[in-house]
Write an enzyme that holds these catalytic residues in place. Sequence first.
Site, PDB file in Angstrom:
ATOM      1  N   GLU A 118       0.860  14.701  11.580  1.00  0.00           N
ATOM      2  CA  GLU A 118      -0.341  14.232  10.923  1.00  0.00           C
ATOM      3  C   GLU A 118      -0.244  12.778  10.843  1.00  0.00           C
ATOM      4  O   GLU A 118       0.753  11.966  10.886  1.00  0.00           O
ATOM      5  CB  GLU A 118      -0.583  14.470   9.472  1.00  0.00           C
ATOM      6  CG  GLU A 118      -0.616  16.257   9.103  1.00  0.00           C
ATOM      7  CD  GLU A 118      -0.392  16.705   7.846  1.00  0.00           C
ATOM      8  OE1 GLU A 118      -1.425  16.433   7.132  1.00  0.00           O
ATOM      9  OE2 GLU A 118       0.727  17.069   7.415  1.00  0.00           O
ATOM     10  N   LYS A 323       7.229   5.501  12.470  1.00  0.00           N
ATOM     11  CA  LYS A 323       6.459   4.080  12.323  1.00  0.00           C
ATOM     12  C   LYS A 323       6.255   3.654  13.372  1.00  0.00           C
ATOM     13  O   LYS A 323       7.252   3.447  14.423  1.00  0.00           O
ATOM     14  CB  LYS A 323       7.457   3.175  11.469  1.00  0.00           C
ATOM     15  CG  LYS A 323       7.728   4.002  10.099  1.00  0.00           C
ATOM     16  CD  LYS A 323       6.369   4.266   9.481  1.00  0.00           C
ATOM     17  CE  LYS A 323       5.775   2.786   8.640  1.00  0.00           C
ATOM     18  NZ  LYS A 323       6.625   2.388   7.492  1.00  0.00           N
ATOM     19  N   CYS A 440       6.121 -37.078  -5.494  1.00  0.00           N
ATOM     20  CA  CYS A 440       5.037 -36.373  -4.526  1.00  0.00           C
ATOM     21  C   CYS A 440       4.176 -35.358  -5.337  1.00  0.00           C
ATOM     22  O   CYS A 440       4.596 -34.571  -5.951  1.00  0.00           O
ATOM     23  CB  CYS A 440       5.892 -35.825  -3.249  1.00  0.00           C
ATOM     24  SG  CYS A 440       4.495 -35.010  -2.497  1.00  0.00           S
TER      25      CYS A 440
END
Length: 682
Positions: A118, A323, A440
């Site tokens: 599936e 995967k 900064c």
Amino acid sequence: MIEITPEIQQRIEELRRLLQKASYEYYVLDAPTMADSVYDQLYRELQDLEQQYPQLITTDSPTQRVGEKPATQFQSVKHNIPLYSLDNAFNFNDLKTWQERGLKTATNTSEFPTYICELKIDGSALALTYENGILVRCATRGDGITGEEITQNVKTIRSIPLKLELENPPNLVEVRGEAFLSLKVFEIINQERQKERGSLFANPRNAAAGTLRQLDSKIVAQRKLDFFAYTLHIHEQNNLEIVSAQTQWDNLELLQKMGFKVNPNRQLCSNVDEVIKYCEYWDQKRHNLPYMTDGVVIKINPLSLQEKLGFTQKFPRWAIAYKYPAEEMPTQIKSVTVQVGRTGALTPVAELNPILLAGTTVQRATLHNRDRLAELDLHIGDTVIVRKAGEIIPEVVKVLLELRPQDAKKFEMPTHCPECGQAVVQSLGEAVTRCINDSCPAILQGSLIHWCSRDALDINGIGDKLVQQFVNKKLVNSVADLYDLTVEQLMTLDRMGEKSATKIIQAIATSKNQPWARVLYGLGIRHVGSVNAELITQKFKSVEQLTPASATDIEGVYGIGPEIAYSVYEWFNLPANQLLIERLKTAGLELANSEKIDYNQSNEPQTLAGKTFVITGTLPTLKREDTKKLIQNAGGKVTDSVSKKTDYVVVGEEAGSKLKKAQDLGITLLSEAELLTLISGV
């Protein structure tokens, strides 16, 4: 009371039957037989009748899909059957190894497995409970043991039946499946959010998860979630059809008969070679699907063999997820911008011609640092290959040199900070280029955002835009200045009224009560995360104890390495930082432990005793602080740095460099659910 005649009762039942049948044909079969106008007319008729006869309203009525009032919160519920995660296969050799284990368990040829393939849908897992055929509860996957009950939200998903299509349903049925958003709906949602100047969802999976956790079910209904069912558990078998189910394939067929949408792209395979062919086929074809999928779920088909194989502490032995590799796409570099972080680190970012990558539009990708730029030899106008690291963060993989334009100019990292003009430095052994100017504005802005963040001082109401105004209007030059702000000063800022300003001043005042560990973390000392800050403050219980400590003293804290120790030692020895500490003391912040903290003093079983953990990324349900306490209560240690001494790395979404280091060292990776299973000792 209005009299209920048999004719009225019969008409209401008939309307429900017609509407349920029409919904099933439209949302599940994708083969509508009823015109929308007719459906609307019947729906209104049913609504009118139920308003007249409210005592006849049932929970499975089509009118009950959307709640009238938003929920106030979600309740935590324990799953009747744990929702296990799946082991992963990243290549076909992994699949063959998994198959061989299954074959060893089969005792005769009749048990030799066939396999169900599936598509692995990229959404949110749900657990549905039906009693006597009626949907009574739905919960999120959560940690696999407990989830959140979101029944009212799930009722809005039209492909989930409120009532099973069985004449004689079992007393108790549990169905597992995946809620998801189609790519088309996902794009529409993001377009609408962009118009409203809201933040965009990163991908359909995040959008689906966020939608399911909306407190107002009307919003959920508008987003048109879909659902595929894939697992069936029957607690009482009182139906011949159900008793005859011997395989996973039978269960999928039965789910369809019950009224569920089951993925039509499933396939029954006789052997692992057929499984591999299925995986290869969908590697390309998946890009044409209307929803996202990142792999294939393979299950052993015979239920008897599934039962024999059983489960490990983490996964079912009878199922595995193959995967697909991270998706890569070519695009062209338009320009490169440089971002300055709170530690002064300069990060080059590629501005790209937009591409669709893993289901989302990508226009920017990280280039990491100066060394990575040199390795790529990047030129403006280059065609590059972009991929999503961990399917989350876009990054440039390589440059296609053969497509480089003749007039392309090489990009060089700036020699001066783009925010303040200060010369930048690159320390020996570091790939990062830094601005070291404490004044900064980019560093100051980053420091303030970090100080106000949830895991630090958790100052509600102060976000990026407000911090930017603080810095631009020079109201705040350090975190200590936050505690000198007044309501009148805040009211000079854009879109800031007296009520909002008062709330922010109150939130700043409340932050003074945050514990010493949070203050230390909020200072933003390099390499000191929330875990390390907690470890350090358990040893050095006040700022007076920590300030004179040597690097060797600090390194003596369990879990603190030499790099972290020296960074803390160096920070506390700078005169400007000593002045900051004095100002924070004067403001009334907690710079000492109010009581001894010992997370291991608990009655919980010490299932993690002697094990060391690192947490990276955002977990599905647990906050990082809660995760740490769970590990510590079970006897485990939590550190911020991955090393050979680390036993486990707990991985969530947007995991960073710690994940890669863990993979390089071969350290065991755990999901949230796997961690909780480990803690439970199951």
